[in-house]
Structures are given as structure tokens and as C-alpha cells.
Design an enzyme around this catalytic site. Structure first.
Site, short mmCIF file in Angstrom:
data_model
loop_
_atom_site.label_atom_id
_atom_site.label_comp_id
_atom_site.label_asym_id
_atom_site.label_seq_id
_atom_site.Cartn_x
_atom_site.Cartn_y
_atom_site.Cartn_z
N ARG A 98 41.15 -8.71 -6.46
CA ARG A 98 42.31 -9.71 -6.27
C ARG A 98 41.53 -9.02 -4.12
NH1 ARG A 98 42.77 -12.87 -9.27
NH2 ARG A 98 44.90 -13.44 -10.70
N SER A 179 50.89 -17.26 -19.38
CA SER A 179 49.82 -17.65 -17.89
C SER A 179 48.43 -16.28 -18.01
CB SER A 179 50.64 -16.55 -17.26
OG SER A 179 50.28 -16.05 -15.75
#
Length: 409
Positions: A98, A179
């Protein structure tokens, strides 16, 4: 923020469910603003196929695909590997990707003169923090739009409804709506049946695992490999010099074929809740084990023990989105110092999900067979231990004497 002032938005775009519907949602809710999609390539492979066509078709004005693979490996993965950073058994596959992606996102937003940056992270997850703390570092005054904190959509099922109503093409359906997050280091699975901690993951179900196979289906014969390290970083696989990136990719194949690197974990998220997920990290699991094995030869006791304690702090910083902080950078400097002599070769045996040590060698090894032997030696005087034990045990002896004396009163 004043929505009327938002005319150009840079969107962190993966082409998944969340970011696919965000493009039309932004245009509906932010005055038909221009949406520039940015995808960071951290090794998600086939997920990048057809991404530009999809982004443009759903309303984006353009798509940037940033090749971040080398940067991701060398500046994020390898520092964590050298640190031995592990968060509750999790090898940080999403966590250290990230900040790498968000850094690239900030650079494009500044280049494009954007009015805001948008991401598709939910208000329940860790990624919103990881993205936004990185953005605060690189573009501290840039407004951030997080649709999950604004819109009326409550679930992934409602997201699919929205996508269907707006003719947004999806690669998933309601039955396979896990997910997922994928990059060259790992693949995560969350949601659906995994939300029930009483249910076993469907490792043997066709299509569930993508980076490897169930240990039950792994070969009956073991696979031997060797990995060479220089100052804590992998430099060769099976005696062939390779980049760290290529070593990871090759180990993913080898490890995956042997059922290596599956993790079923209920982890403590930053926002306070517990979440259950399944991770596939075949190459990373092998590298961590090999590196740890080599360190047992090359690090002295005090350095190793202190490093093991600080590894927990390092992992928490990465997990909690605090990559670009003075403490993380200071710990990285400490780690680099500890790795100066972590150079050598490790041999491992892979067998049905297991990683078995099969030998390690280093010119910097602190292990002395001559000293450690149970056989006859001429370098260790066993009589020396008597004086050492007397001094080491002196506080215990004094305390016992005082206790005995006072118990007679």
C-alpha cells in the site's frame, strides 16, 4: 470539502469491484468531475489485463499503469524480510504494498494538478490508514475522497447491484465474491464462508487457491532448493544469480507446487476488530524461513534477541501504515547494521506444505564445531564453568541465605 471545487480526481484503481463502481459514482456525486485512474503494478499479473479499456468505458479520462514491481521488491519487501517483520504470522503482503502504491498515486496527482485523491478502501479496514498516512507524507494538503465513508452502499452485494445498474463489467459473481488482494508476494482471501471461523477453508476446491495447491495434492517426493544471501538479501536460487524479484517469482512457482505458504489467521486489525483471512505466500514463506535459518549462524546472541523484539515493532509499524515515519526508518537502519555479515547459503527441503532445514553455510558463521562438539576437544576448558556458575549464581545464593536466616527468627 467543497464538492464544487473538485474538478479533477486521481483514483487508486485496481479494476476490482470497489474501484470499478467508484468512477461512475464520482462523476454522479462530484459534478461530473474528470477521473484519472492510476493502477500500481506490484505484480498482480492477469488482473491488469483489459484494465485501460474498462477504466475508459466506465468514465475515466485516462489510465496510468505504474510499473512498481522492482521498487516494491527492493524498497519494501526486502527491508521487511531482513527485519524478520511478521504481524501475527502474517507476512505483510498487503501492508507493504500500500505505501508503495500510494507514493506513486501522490506523484501522479501532483503531476496532473488534481484537486483530490480517491481510494476505494472500506471504513472497516487497514488499507484506508495505509493509503492516507502515505498521502499525508507526500501531499499533505491534498483532499482525500473515501466513498465508503460517504455513500449509502452497505455491502458488496449492493456494490454488485450498483455495477449492474450502471453497466460496469465485473469479473466476479455473487457466489465467488471473495475480497482478494494479489501481488507478486501474496494473495489474500476474505469474506463469504471465511467469515465463519468454524468453517475450514476450501483449499481443495477448484479455483480457490491461485498461487499454489493444497499440501494434500503436493508431490510425494521432496524438492530441495538452495538460496544464497548477501547482507541479508537473496541473490541466487539453486546457484543461479538472479534479482530478488525473479527469485520471489521462481520461489512462488516452486513453493506453490509443494503446497507451501498457506496461512489461515484471525488477525487483529488496526481499527480494533478481528478479521479472518486466508493468505497464500509461497515464495515469501520460503525466504523468511531461509533468512531466519542463516541468521542463527551469523548473528551473536544479544543482537539476535534484540532484533527479534524489535521485529514485532517493525511489523506493527508496517501493518499500521506507518512506513514513512522516523521510527520505521530508524529501525531499518538498525536492521541494515545487523545484516552486514548475514551472507551465505541455505538449503531447504520442501515437502507437502513443510519447509525442512537441510543445511546452511557461511564464511561469517559464529558456530564452531570444534567448541560445540560432544567429542574430545582442546579449545574449551570445562573447568572454567565452575567459577562462572559461582559468580552467575551469587545473587541466588545470597538471597537463599538471607531467607534461611530470617525464617529461623
Amino acid at each position: 470539502m467543497d464538492k464544487k471545487s473538485i474538478k479533477k480526481v486521481v483514483l487508486a484503481y485496481s479494476g476490482g469491484l470497489d474501484t470499478s463502481i467508484i468512477i461512475p459514482w464520482l462523476k454522479e456525486n462530484y459534478n461530473n468531475c474528470e477521473v484519472i485512474a492510476v493502477s500500481g503494478n506490484v505484480g498482480q499479473a492477469d488482473e491488469l489485463e483489459g484494465l485501460e479499456e474498462k477504466a475508459l468505458k466506465t468514465g475515466a479520462s485516462k489510465l496510468y499503469v505504474l510499473d512498481l514491481t522492482e521498487e516494491y521488491v527492493n524498497e519494501y519487501i526486502i527491508p521487511c524480510l531482513k527485519a524478520g517483520a511478521i504481524y501475527e504470522d502474517y507476512l505483510l503482503g498487503t501492508s507493504h504494498a500500500r505505501p508503495c502504491i500510494a507514493k506513486g498515486l501522490a506523484e501522479i496527482a501532483i503531476k496532473e494538478g488534481a484537486d483530490a485523491i480517491c481510494h476505494g478502501c472500506t471504513g472497516k479496514g487497514n488499507d484506508q490508514v495505509r493509503f492516507e498516512l502515505t498521502l499525508k507524507h507526500f501531499c499533505p494538503d491534498m483532499p482525500i475522497i473515501a466513498p465508503w465513508r460517504e455513500w449509502d452502499i452497505k455491502s458488496r452485494e449492493e456494490e454488485i447491484d450498483y455495477a449492474e445498474a450502471h453497466n460496469v463489467p465485473l469479473k466476479i459473481n455473487r457466489e465467488t465474491n471473495y475480497s482478494k488482494d494479489k501481488n507478486l508476494w501474496h494473495l489474500s482471501h476474505e469474506g463469504l464462508d471465511l467469515e465463519d471461523t468454524g468453517k475450514e477453508p476450501l483449499y481443495d476446491k477448484e479455483g480457490f487457491l491461485e498461487m499454489g495447491i493444497s499440501p494434500i495434492k503436493a508431490p510425494d517426493a521432496p524438492t530441495y532448493i538452495t538460496i544464497d544471501f548477501e547482507q541479508g538479501a537473496p541473490v541466487a536460487l539453486n546457484d543461479k544469480k538472479m534479482s530478488a524479484k525473479d527469485i520471489i517469482l521462481e520461489l512462488n512457482k516452486i513453493g506453490g507446487a509443494n503446497g507451501i505458504g498457506l496461512l489461515d489467521i484471525v488477525e487483529n486489525r488496526l481499527v480494533g476488530m478481528k478479521c479472518r483471512g486466508v493468505y497464500e505466500t509461497p515464495g515469501g514463506t520460503i525466504l523468511y524461513r531461509a533468512h531466519e535459518y542463516l541468521e542463527t549462524l551469523c548473528l551473536d546472541k544479544m543482537t539476535m534477541h534484540e532484533k527479534q523484539k524489535l521485529a514485532i515493532t517493525y511489523a506493527e509499524l508496517v501493518y499500521n501504515g506507518q512506513w514513512f515515519t522516523p521510527l520505521r526508518e530508524a529501525l531499518a537502519a538498525f536492521v541494515d547494521k545487523t545484516q552486514e555479515h548475514v551472507t551465505g547459503k541455505v538449503r531447504l527441503k520442501l515437502y507437502k506444505g513443510n519447509i525442512i532445514k537441510a543445511g546452511a553455510w557461511s564464511d561469517w558463521s559464529l558456530y564452531s564445531e570444534e567448541i560445540a562438539t560432544f567429542g574430545e576437544d582442546e579449545v574449551y576448558n570445562q573447568a572454567d564453568s565452575a567459577g562462572f556458575i559461582n559468580l552467575y549464581g551469587l545473587p541466588i545464593k545470597v538471597a537463599a541465605q538471607v531467607n534461611a536466616k530470617n525464617s529461623k527468627k
